[in-house]
Write a protein that holds these residues in place. Structure first.
Motif: not given
Length: 243
Positions: A167-181, A186-190, A210-212
């Motif tokens: 729930y925390m690492i699937s981009g539900v609570m915060f935009p994953l695009g704001s994280l470093p590449a 790593v998170l987009m392996l999910n 997210v570009p990935e």
């Protein structure tokens, strides 16, 4: 499906209310959080719509997987009838969860529209395709867990432990695009992160996804888990039905 619906919605006096209250609660507390920091849009999407879509997309997978995984154990009495197979209970649970999710999502969309946040996706077919993939992923994952539970009873408990951090690492609570590449890679392996992003991309072509994000990666997981789940159900059907 009718039997499952009656059990799910009317087992207690508030069973039907909790089905609606849980997603509303999650949307509400995230809205309070984003309102506190005065964030009006995320990735060029209206914040309430961005939050609702992310939560409902994740819940489509989580609730489907959880309820499908427990279907054979909860319906073991039905296996006294020779025409009822364990896979029948899995399919019925999956269809019921998909139908329930659709009704709740439509109600949330109506609430947001009344609140002044219209839900008008630019690419509805792409959005529905991504939602279907997340539903199938939940069904497939539930099938795998259900079969593995026959070999190790603690598998169902492990499922709840695994789903909480997702729930925390699937981009539900915060935009994953704001994280470093590096972190983002790593998170987009999910695969759930791809599903959440793909559904949001269906809202607007201006959404900064997210570009990935890769639809092929998500559907590869769906196909792989579905084949694995069906194979395990076929191989262990005698044990599943004997529980």
């Amino acid at each position: 499906m009718l039997r499952e619906a009656l059990t799910r919605l009317f087992a207690t006096r508030i069973s039907w209310a909790w089905v609606l209250f849980e997603p509303v609660f999650h949307v509400a507390y995230l809205l309070v959080l984003y309102s506190a920091v005065r964030v009006r849009s995320v990735g060029n999407l209206d914040t309430p719509v961005w939050i609702m879509v992310g939560i409902q997309t994740f819940f489509l997978f989580r609730k489907t997987a959880d309820h499908v995984a427990g279907a054979p154990a909860d319906n073991s009495a039905l296996f006294a009838y020779r025409q009822v197979k364990p896979v029948d209970t899995l399919v019925a649970r999956g269809l019921l969860e998909g139908a329930s999710w659709l009704v709740i999502t439509l109600l949330l969309i109506a609430f947001l529209a009344l609140w002044g946040h219209p839900f008008v996706p630019q690419f509805p077919l792409a959005m529905m395709g991504a939602c279907a993939a997340m539903w199938l992923l939940g069904v497939a994952f539930g099938m795998v867990v259900s079969a593995c539970t026959t070999l190790m009873r603690e598998t169902r408990q492990l499922l709840s432990i695994v789903l909480r951090p997702l729930y925390m690492i699937s981009g539900v609570m915060f935009p994953l695009g704001s994280l470093p590449a590096d972190w983002r890679g790593v998170l987009m392996l999910n695969p759930l992160a791809h599903g959440v992003e793909l559904v949001r991309m269906g809202l607007s072509d201006n959404y900064q996804a997210v570009p990935e994000t890769d639809a092929g990666y998500l559907f590869a997981w769906v196909l792989g888990l579905l084949l694995l789940g069906l194979a395990l159900q076929l191989r262990l059907s005698h044990k599943v039905g004997a529980r």
